[in-house]
Enzyme design. Structure first.
Site, PDB file in Angstrom:
ATOM      1  N   LYS A   9      33.265  46.173  48.254  1.00  0.00           N
ATOM      2  CA  LYS A   9      33.295  47.530  47.715  1.00  0.00           C
ATOM      3  C   LYS A   9      34.644  47.816  47.072  1.00  0.00           C
ATOM      4  O   LYS A   9      35.689  47.616  47.681  1.00  0.00           O
ATOM      5  CB  LYS A   9      33.042  48.553  48.822  1.00  0.00           C
ATOM      6  N   SER A  25      26.765  44.348  31.311  1.00  0.00           N
ATOM      7  CA  SER A  25      27.466  44.038  32.543  1.00  0.00           C
ATOM      8  C   SER A  25      28.642  44.968  32.777  1.00  0.00           C
ATOM      9  O   SER A  25      28.844  45.932  32.069  1.00  0.00           O
ATOM     10  CB  SER A  25      27.969  42.592  32.547  1.00  0.00           C
ATOM     11  N   TYR A  58      25.742  43.162  36.526  1.00  0.00           N
ATOM     12  CA  TYR A  58      26.410  41.992  37.077  1.00  0.00           C
ATOM     13  C   TYR A  58      27.863  41.981  36.629  1.00  0.00           C
ATOM     14  O   TYR A  58      28.251  42.693  35.706  1.00  0.00           O
ATOM     15  CB  TYR A  58      25.688  40.698  36.681  1.00  0.00           C
TER      16      TYR A  58
END
Length: 127
Positions: A9, A25, A58
């Site tokens: 995170k 992305s 991603y």
């Protein structure tokens, strides 16, 4: 049984750029990726604090030390420069792996520098 748990995170990352004309992305500073264990092309979830958008994309590796957090392609429609976002990834863990489970969490400042690390967490309760 496998459990889907938080793995990585980056909290309160500031978007440094939004590039609509890009393949897609999220570009992330390579040093920040390493700090929380994110890999190039790893699936991530983005939670935009400013507008409430939540989406998947991603990771693309950005220049080390640049502080870059750039929304690319369709993701650029989900936020704008200076938005605060939360970047997370999840992984599947076995019961055995949960005994030593520790997510890698950092809080960032306005320049995407690390201001706080959560290196130790209480392990999940045992059954």
């Amino acid at each position: 049984m496998l459990h889907s748990m938080l793995k990585s995170k980056l909290h309160r990352a500031r978007v440094t750029d939004a590039n609509l004309d890009y393949e897609g992305s999220l570009t992330i500073d390579r040093l920040l990726m390493a700090e929380v264990g994110l890999l190039p092309f790893e699936k991530i979830k983005i939670y935009n604090i400013n507008n409430g958008e939540r989406f998947d994309t991603y990771v693309i590796e950005g220049e080390a030390g640049s502080g870059v957090i750039a929304l690319n392609g369709a993701a650029a429609r989900k936020g704008m420069k200076n938005d605060l976002i939360i970047i997370v990834s999840y992984a599947l863990y076995s019961e055995e792996e949960l005994k030593s489970y520790q997510p890698r969490i950092v809080v960032l400042d306005a320049n995407n520098s690390i201001v706080k690390r959560f290196d130790a967490v209480h392990p999940p309760p045992t059954r």
